[in-house]
Write a protein that holds these residues in place. Structure first.
Motif, PDB file in Angstrom:
ATOM      1  N   GLY A 110      -0.806  62.257 243.054  1.00  0.00           N
ATOM      2  CA  GLY A 110       1.358  62.350 242.266  1.00  0.00           C
ATOM      3  C   GLY A 110       1.312  63.229 242.117  1.00  0.00           C
ATOM      4  O   GLY A 110       1.225  64.078 242.790  1.00  0.00           O
ATOM      5  N   THR A 111       1.546  63.028 240.534  1.00  0.00           N
ATOM      6  CA  THR A 111       2.272  64.411 239.735  1.00  0.00           C
ATOM      7  C   THR A 111       1.311  65.227 239.233  1.00  0.00           C
ATOM      8  O   THR A 111       2.075  66.467 238.646  1.00  0.00           O
ATOM      9  N   SER A 112       0.172  64.689 239.359  1.00  0.00           N
ATOM     10  CA  SER A 112      -0.936  65.229 238.421  1.00  0.00           C
ATOM     11  C   SER A 112      -1.387  67.173 239.314  1.00  0.00           C
ATOM     12  O   SER A 112      -1.363  66.968 240.575  1.00  0.00           O
ATOM     13  N   ALA A 113      -2.165  67.707 238.713  1.00  0.00           N
ATOM     14  CA  ALA A 113      -2.818  68.953 239.067  1.00  0.00           C
ATOM     15  C   ALA A 113      -4.094  68.472 240.163  1.00  0.00           C
ATOM     16  O   ALA A 113      -4.747  67.414 240.407  1.00  0.00           O
ATOM     17  N   PRO A 114      -3.679  69.467 240.988  1.00  0.00           N
ATOM     18  CA  PRO A 114      -4.574  68.588 242.487  1.00  0.00           C
ATOM     19  C   PRO A 114      -6.361  68.892 241.683  1.00  0.00           C
ATOM     20  O   PRO A 114      -7.043  69.521 240.715  1.00  0.00           O
TER      21      PRO A 114
END
Length: 213
Positions: free
Chosen positions: A170-174
């Motif tokens: 999603g838009t979370s940090a890798p």
């Protein structure tokens, strides 16, 4: 059936070893030996997403999966909805995960289970076809969500450094992927008007090779 097709392509890279017995084509000879799998990758990229193509020798044993979709693992969602075919445990703590991405994570895990039951693994996958339907209210299929999920199971080890590459959900940090895997299949991704099960947005089929004996 109306179909919109996207196929990712690029050029060649020579001289690198990929996964279990799978070698890239060298400049001196593309023609594979009887028991050889030769994979052609984009030039100059240490972490490409997919291969340009693959050549198999005549004595290579292969496994072809059926098209697999997501399992209905979210009982809190109504039957027949895309949300029903997700697994909340896979996306726990992640933000901005799309419904196609969430379904794709389930499908790719199902692919892994299917392969292992046949005596191969995701590391042995050489080709993949992904079929996407557009989510309700969307104009097109969610290719970006599919590609993020794909990197959780495939093409997430740098070929030069051999280091596992962090990938986003999603838009979370890798973060580290769900499965570290060097394999870069030759892949096609297509949008279809609909899939076989009401609520499915993703279906995937793969071909894998058995290691030499």
């Amino acid at each position: 059936m109306k179909r919109r097709t996207k196929i990712l392509t690029a050029t060649t890279l020579a001289g690198t070893l990929l996964t279990g017995g799978t070698a890239l084509a060298d400049a001196g000879g593309w023609w594979p030996g009887p028991k050889t799998v030769r994979v052609m990758l984009p030039e100059g990229q240490s972490n490409p997403a997919i291969a340009n193509g693959v050549a198999l020798g005549g004595e290579v044993a292969v496994y072809q999966s059926s098209g697999l979709g997501p399992s209905a693992l979210n009982p809190s969602a109504p039957e027949g909805t895309p949300e029903r075919y997700t697994d909340p445990s896979l996306t726990e703590g992640a933000e901005g995960v799309t419904i196609t991405e969430a379904q794709s994570l389930v499908v790719l895990r199902n692919i892994r289970t299917n392969l292992e039951a046949a005596g191969v693994t995701p590391a042995d996958v050489i080709t993949m076809k992904a079929y996407l339907a557009k989510p309700p209210g969307a104009e097109t299929a969610d290719y970006a969500g599919w590609n993020r999920a794909y990197r959780q199971y495939f093409a997430n080890v740098d070929l030069k450094s051999q280091q596992v590459v962090a990938v986003p959900m999603g838009t979370s940090a890798p973060k580290p992927p769900l499965l570290a895997n060097k394999a870069r299949p030759a892949r096609a991704t297509m949008e279809l008007a609909s899939l076989a099960v009401r609520g499915w947005l993703v279906e995937v089929e793969v071909t894998a090779t058995y290691k030499k004996r």
